[in-house]
Design an enzyme around this catalytic site. Structure first.
Site, PDB file in Angstrom:
ATOM      1  N   LYS A 167       0.832  -1.213   0.000  1.00 14.93           N
ATOM      2  CA  LYS A 167       0.000   0.000   0.000  1.00 14.93           C
ATOM      3  C   LYS A 167       0.864   1.260   0.000  1.00 14.93           C
ATOM      4  CE  LYS A 167      -2.717  -2.882  -0.406  1.00 14.93           C
ATOM      5  NZ  LYS A 167      -2.520  -4.337  -0.374  1.00 14.93           N
TER       6      LYS A 167
ATOM      7  N   HIS B 115     -22.648  14.285   4.671  1.00 16.97           N
ATOM      8  CA  HIS B 115     -22.474  14.896   3.357  1.00 16.97           C
ATOM      9  C   HIS B 115     -21.268  15.834   3.396  1.00 16.97           C
ATOM     10  CE1 HIS B 115     -23.458  16.580  -0.506  1.00 16.97           C
ATOM     11  NE2 HIS B 115     -23.307  17.790   0.002  1.00 16.97           N
TER      12      HIS B 115
HETATM   13  P1  FAD Z   1       2.038 -14.429   7.933  1.00 15.82           P
HETATM   14  O1  FAD Z   1       1.767 -12.982   7.921  1.00 15.82           O
HETATM   15  O2  FAD Z   1       2.488 -15.093   6.710  1.00 15.82           O
HETATM   16  O3  FAD Z   1       3.025 -14.705   9.128  1.00 15.82           O
HETATM   17  C1  FAD Z   1       3.578 -15.958   9.370  1.00 15.82           C
HETATM   18  C2  FAD Z   1       4.876 -15.768  10.125  1.00 15.82           C
HETATM   19  O4  FAD Z   1       5.285 -17.022  10.658  1.00 15.82           O
HETATM   20  C3  FAD Z   1       6.028 -15.281   9.258  1.00 15.82           C
HETATM   21  O5  FAD Z   1       6.574 -14.103   9.811  1.00 15.82           O
HETATM   22  C4  FAD Z   1       7.035 -16.432   9.288  1.00 15.82           C
HETATM   23  O6  FAD Z   1       8.387 -15.988   9.283  1.00 15.82           O
HETATM   24  C5  FAD Z   1       6.684 -17.120  10.595  1.00 15.82           C
HETATM   25  N1  FAD Z   1       7.005 -18.548  10.642  1.00 15.82           N
HETATM   26  C6  FAD Z   1       6.534 -19.522   9.832  1.00 15.82           C
HETATM   27  N2  FAD Z   1       6.988 -20.723  10.217  1.00 15.82           N
HETATM   28  C7  FAD Z   1       7.781 -20.502  11.299  1.00 15.82           C
HETATM   29  C8  FAD Z   1       8.523 -21.359  12.140  1.00 15.82           C
HETATM   30  N3  FAD Z   1       8.545 -22.678  11.966  1.00 15.82           N
HETATM   31  N4  FAD Z   1       9.218 -20.804  13.144  1.00 15.82           N
HETATM   32  C9  FAD Z   1       9.203 -19.459  13.360  1.00 15.82           C
HETATM   33  N5  FAD Z   1       8.497 -18.612  12.590  1.00 15.82           N
HETATM   34  C10 FAD Z   1       7.796 -19.123  11.579  1.00 15.82           C
HETATM   35  N6  FAD Z   1      -4.146  -9.154   3.228  1.00 15.82           N
HETATM   36  C11 FAD Z   1      -5.056  -8.209   3.515  1.00 15.82           C
HETATM   37  O7  FAD Z   1      -5.959  -8.458   4.325  1.00 15.82           O
HETATM   38  N7  FAD Z   1      -5.004  -6.951   2.943  1.00 15.82           N
HETATM   39  C12 FAD Z   1      -4.040  -6.625   2.052  1.00 15.82           C
HETATM   40  O8  FAD Z   1      -4.027  -5.499   1.545  1.00 15.82           O
HETATM   41  C13 FAD Z   1      -3.063  -7.600   1.725  1.00 15.82           C
HETATM   42  N8  FAD Z   1      -2.076  -7.292   0.869  1.00 15.82           N
HETATM   43  C14 FAD Z   1      -1.116  -8.223   0.606  1.00 15.82           C
HETATM   44  C15 FAD Z   1      -0.108  -7.898  -0.283  1.00 15.82           C
HETATM   45  C16 FAD Z   1       0.882  -8.810  -0.581  1.00 15.82           C
HETATM   46  C17 FAD Z   1       1.976  -8.433  -1.547  1.00 15.82           C
HETATM   47  C18 FAD Z   1       0.865 -10.088   0.047  1.00 15.82           C
HETATM   48  C19 FAD Z   1       1.944 -11.092  -0.245  1.00 15.82           C
HETATM   49  C20 FAD Z   1      -0.144 -10.440   0.926  1.00 15.82           C
HETATM   50  C21 FAD Z   1      -1.155  -9.514   1.213  1.00 15.82           C
HETATM   51  N9  FAD Z   1      -2.193  -9.808   2.083  1.00 15.82           N
HETATM   52  C22 FAD Z   1      -3.149  -8.869   2.350  1.00 15.82           C
HETATM   53  C23 FAD Z   1      -2.309 -11.128   2.743  1.00 15.82           C
HETATM   54  C24 FAD Z   1      -1.786 -11.053   4.190  1.00 15.82           C
HETATM   55  O9  FAD Z   1      -0.449 -10.617   4.170  1.00 15.82           O
HETATM   56  C25 FAD Z   1      -1.899 -12.409   4.859  1.00 15.82           C
HETATM   57  O10 FAD Z   1      -3.232 -12.856   4.776  1.00 15.82           O
HETATM   58  C26 FAD Z   1      -1.481 -12.341   6.313  1.00 15.82           C
HETATM   59  O11 FAD Z   1      -0.171 -11.870   6.457  1.00 15.82           O
HETATM   60  C27 FAD Z   1      -1.596 -13.722   6.971  1.00 15.82           C
HETATM   61  O12 FAD Z   1      -1.213 -13.618   8.301  1.00 15.82           O
HETATM   62  P2  FAD Z   1      -0.644 -14.888   9.097  1.00 15.82           P
HETATM   63  O13 FAD Z   1      -0.369 -14.395  10.472  1.00 15.82           O
HETATM   64  O14 FAD Z   1      -1.543 -16.038   8.902  1.00 15.82           O
HETATM   65  O15 FAD Z   1       0.725 -15.276   8.379  1.00 15.82           O
HETATM   66  P1  NAD Z   2      -4.826 -14.610  -6.438  1.00 19.18           P
HETATM   67  O1  NAD Z   2      -5.419 -15.922  -6.092  1.00 19.18           O
HETATM   68  O2  NAD Z   2      -5.500 -13.375  -6.012  1.00 19.18           O
HETATM   69  O3  NAD Z   2      -4.666 -14.508  -8.023  1.00 19.18           O
HETATM   70  C1  NAD Z   2      -3.951 -15.450  -8.759  1.00 19.18           C
HETATM   71  C2  NAD Z   2      -4.303 -15.269 -10.226  1.00 19.18           C
HETATM   72  O4  NAD Z   2      -3.377 -16.022 -10.982  1.00 19.18           O
HETATM   73  C3  NAD Z   2      -5.696 -15.765 -10.589  1.00 19.18           C
HETATM   74  O5  NAD Z   2      -6.340 -14.805 -11.389  1.00 19.18           O
HETATM   75  C4  NAD Z   2      -5.422 -17.055 -11.352  1.00 19.18           C
HETATM   76  O6  NAD Z   2      -6.406 -17.346 -12.318  1.00 19.18           O
HETATM   77  C5  NAD Z   2      -4.092 -16.727 -11.989  1.00 19.18           C
HETATM   78  N1  NAD Z   2      -3.273 -17.888 -12.336  1.00 19.18           N
HETATM   79  C6  NAD Z   2      -3.092 -19.032 -11.631  1.00 19.18           C
HETATM   80  N2  NAD Z   2      -2.205 -19.845 -12.267  1.00 19.18           N
HETATM   81  C7  NAD Z   2      -1.819 -19.188 -13.378  1.00 19.18           C
HETATM   82  C8  NAD Z   2      -0.915 -19.483 -14.434  1.00 19.18           C
HETATM   83  N3  NAD Z   2      -0.229 -20.621 -14.449  1.00 19.18           N
HETATM   84  N4  NAD Z   2      -0.742 -18.574 -15.406  1.00 19.18           N
HETATM   85  C9  NAD Z   2      -1.436 -17.384 -15.389  1.00 19.18           C
HETATM   86  N5  NAD Z   2      -2.312 -17.068 -14.428  1.00 19.18           N
HETATM   87  C10 NAD Z   2      -2.489 -17.941 -13.431  1.00 19.18           C
HETATM   88  O7  NAD Z   2      -3.317 -14.699  -5.902  1.00 19.18           O
HETATM   89  P2  NAD Z   2      -2.243 -13.574  -5.591  1.00 19.18           P
HETATM   90  O8  NAD Z   2      -2.514 -12.359  -6.393  1.00 19.18           O
HETATM   91  O9  NAD Z   2      -0.937 -14.261  -5.705  1.00 19.18           O
HETATM   92  O10 NAD Z   2      -2.520 -13.255  -4.075  1.00 19.18           O
HETATM   93  C11 NAD Z   2      -2.439 -14.283  -3.080  1.00 19.18           C
HETATM   94  C12 NAD Z   2      -3.348 -14.001  -1.931  1.00 19.18           C
HETATM   95  O11 NAD Z   2      -2.819 -12.934  -1.151  1.00 19.18           O
HETATM   96  C13 NAD Z   2      -4.745 -13.525  -2.322  1.00 19.18           C
HETATM   97  O12 NAD Z   2      -5.595 -14.606  -2.616  1.00 19.18           O
HETATM   98  C14 NAD Z   2      -5.180 -12.798  -1.092  1.00 19.18           C
HETATM   99  O13 NAD Z   2      -5.694 -13.729  -0.178  1.00 19.18           O
HETATM  100  C15 NAD Z   2      -3.891 -12.211  -0.564  1.00 19.18           C
HETATM  101  N6  NAD Z   2      -3.791 -10.772  -0.935  1.00 19.18           N
HETATM  102  C16 NAD Z   2      -4.776  -9.927  -0.533  1.00 19.18           C
HETATM  103  C17 NAD Z   2      -4.714  -8.592  -0.873  1.00 19.18           C
HETATM  104  C18 NAD Z   2      -5.793  -7.669  -0.404  1.00 19.18           C
HETATM  105  O14 NAD Z   2      -6.524  -8.041   0.501  1.00 19.18           O
HETATM  106  N7  NAD Z   2      -5.899  -6.463  -0.946  1.00 19.18           N
HETATM  107  C19 NAD Z   2      -3.666  -8.103  -1.634  1.00 19.18           C
HETATM  108  C20 NAD Z   2      -2.699  -8.994  -2.051  1.00 19.18           C
HETATM  109  C21 NAD Z   2      -2.779 -10.327  -1.688  1.00 19.18           C
END
Ligand code: FAD
Ligand code: NAD
Length: 467
Positions: A53, A446
């Protein structure tokens, strides 16, 4: 040196699931230990939600300035186009990440949570050993274990990560802007970041296996995003398969099988693969814990109990939606159940936001999903909302889906600039079991975008004022 700790609650993972669970457990007076191998904050704070973001914010500012320089923007002109120093932008983003990481550490400390840095590996369901960053080993024996190990990016077997092929993690730390970016996967990450890079000036092509972008949402909701992509010269290859990557001197070429069977060669400085995320279930001894899986995810019930007594699992590890707020809500709940509270994870909706241009928000049922009921659907366009017009953001709408008989609202969606900020009102309305009359009877400030929600409810009742 080996240290041995006995703890009431052991949390594995310091993401939004794990750290929230640990803070709540600490607040409730439970002796709590959290193990994190990487950086407190997890995917969300360190390499996901927040950094993405931040980059999206910079991209929007840059785009406005570039527009003002190129042709003027609502009376603003700039005498020279803006310049982007990616390294400085990334440093600024890293500063925010650092602040949040420090904030989480401070909150854990205040809640009296013991933090152990290192990778936890389980020898049985309640015992793990952690090789710490300083080389010492800590063995932890717990009464309750909360697994919050999160998720990892999925890679394509024939296009593995490395070199020009990057995941979102690397995309959020690039020191220079790629001139040509190919995004594989038009889901959340691919489009959020693809749009941001386009705004910053990269040439962007998107390769998506399905016939449409953002397949989670219906075509009407996605239309304004599709329109933006086309208008801004993002090339869309829909129904296409990324086949192979060839490394060249200054980048790579991605071979793509187009929908019509022809092969396209797409040159790229970077290829961002965003085809989903998978639960992190390997390398930490889950096989020694007698915990059942459900497909690739850890199986849990509606209290996040796994098949092993007093082992709980939350967040991305347990399945869709893989969203930070779901992980946190589950973490808070599990801590409270361990402390003896009666809780169940049974939300009416978990609102989701896609931070594209424009943004999309969806809470509850989409019209198609609600269709087995007799439903009323009504939408109100932002082109008739004063606040949207005043922000030069008239694309999009708010849509409400309600049962025809008792007007109970089943779903609310919106697409438009800044609609992410409406998500809380949508989730709240659904959670409270609001009817169309409840929303119609609530005075909305508003001028705000939220008036479009009010008007959509009025429209569903047959008496919208501003349309
Ligand atoms: P994680 O955040 O993945 O945390 C898991 C942690 O566990 C990690 O820090 C890892 O190092 C640690 N860990 C794992 N195994 C071990 C171990 N054996 N020992 C010690 N530590 C360990 N979600 C939203 O709601 N809004 C968004 O805008 C959004 N944007 C995203 C953008 C991107 C680019 C990505 C990749 C994801 C986004 N997500 C978003 C998804 C969101 O980040 C995840 O849903 C969320 O972080 C999940 O939380 P979690 O606590 O389950 O796991
Ligand atoms: P996604 O599931 O949102 O999208 C994956 C896309 O890749 C789909 O449209 C799928 O049809 C396509 N796809 C799959 N295999 C493919 C292939 N071989 N070739 C071309 N296209 C293919 O997955 P993501 O964008 O990697 O995000 C992962 C997860 O992270 C999301 O599902 C979401 O839960 C979380 N996330 C959330 C936010 C948010 O809340 N704003 C932002 C980023 C990520």
């Amino acid at each position: 040196m080996t240290e041995r700790i006995h703890t009431k609650v052991l949390v594995v993972g310091g993401g939004p699931g794990g750290y929230v669970a640990a803070i709540r457990a600490g607040q409730l007076g439970l002796d709590t230990t959290l193990v994190e191998a990487d950086t407190l904050g997890g995917t969300c704070l360190i390499r996901g939600c927040i950094p993405s973001k931040a980059m999206i914010h910079v991209a929007a500012e840059f785009e406005s300035m570039a527009l003002a320089a190129a042709k003027g923007l609502n009376g603003i002109t700039l005498s020279a186009p803006p310049a982007l120093d990616m390294a400085k932008t990334v440093k600024w983003k890293d500063g925010i990440v650092g602040k949040l990481n420090g904030g989480v550490a401070a909150l854990l400390k205040r809640a009296k949570v013991r933090v152990v840095d290192g990778w936890a590996e389980f020898s049985d369901a309640k015992t793990c050993s952690v090789v710490r960053k300083d080389g010492a080993t800590t063995t932890i024996v717990a009464e309750h274990v909360i697994l919050a190990n999160g998720s990892l990016p999925v890679s394509l077997p024939h296009i593995p990560f490395g070199g020009a092929v990057i995941s979102s993690t690397e995309a959020l730390s690039l020191e220079t802007l790629p001139k040509k970016l190919v995004v594989v996967g038009a889901g959340y990450i691919g489009l959020e970041l693809g749009i941001a890079f386009r705004k910053m000036g990269a040439e962007v092509a998107v390769v998506e296996a399905l016939d449409r972008i953002l397949p989670l949402y219906d075509a009407q909701l996605v239309e304004p995003v599709h329109k933006w992509l086309v208008k801004h010269g993002v090339t869309l290859h829909l129904g296409a398969k990324a086949k192979a990557v060839a490394t060249k001197k200054n980048g790579a070429v991605l071979s793509v099988e187009a929908k019509d069977g022809t092969t396209l060669e797409l040159p790229a400085d970077k290829i961002l693969v965003t085809v989903g995320r998978k639960p992190n279930t390997e390398g930490w001894g889950i096989e020694n814990m007698a915990v059942d899986l459900d497909g690739r995810f850890v199986r849990v019930d509606d209290q996040c109990r796994t098949s092993m007594k007093d082992v709980w699992a939350i967040g991305d590890l347990v399945g869709e939606p893989m969203l930070a707020h779901k992980a946190s809500a589950q973490g808070e709940m599990v801590a409270e159940i361990i402390a003896g509270h009666k809780r169940r994870f049974n939300p009416v909706s978990i609102a989701a936001v896609c931070f594209t241009e424009p943004e999309i928000v969806s809470a509850g049922l989409l019209p198609d999903e609600a269709a087995r009921n007799d439903v009323i659907t009504a939408q109100f366009p932002f082109s008739a909302n004063g606040r949207a017009l005043s922000m030069d953001a008239q694309d999009g709408f708010v849509r409400v889906v309600a049962r025809a008989d008792d007007h109970r609202i089943l779903g609310i969606q919106a697409v438009g600039a800044h609609v992410s900020e409406l998500s809380a009102e949508f989730a709240h309305a659904l959670e409270m079991g609001a009817t169309l009359e409840d929303i119609a009877g609530t005075i909305h400030v508003h001028p705000t975008l939220s008036e479009a929600f009010h008007e959509s409810a009025l429209r569903a009742l047959g008496h919208a004022i501003h349309i």
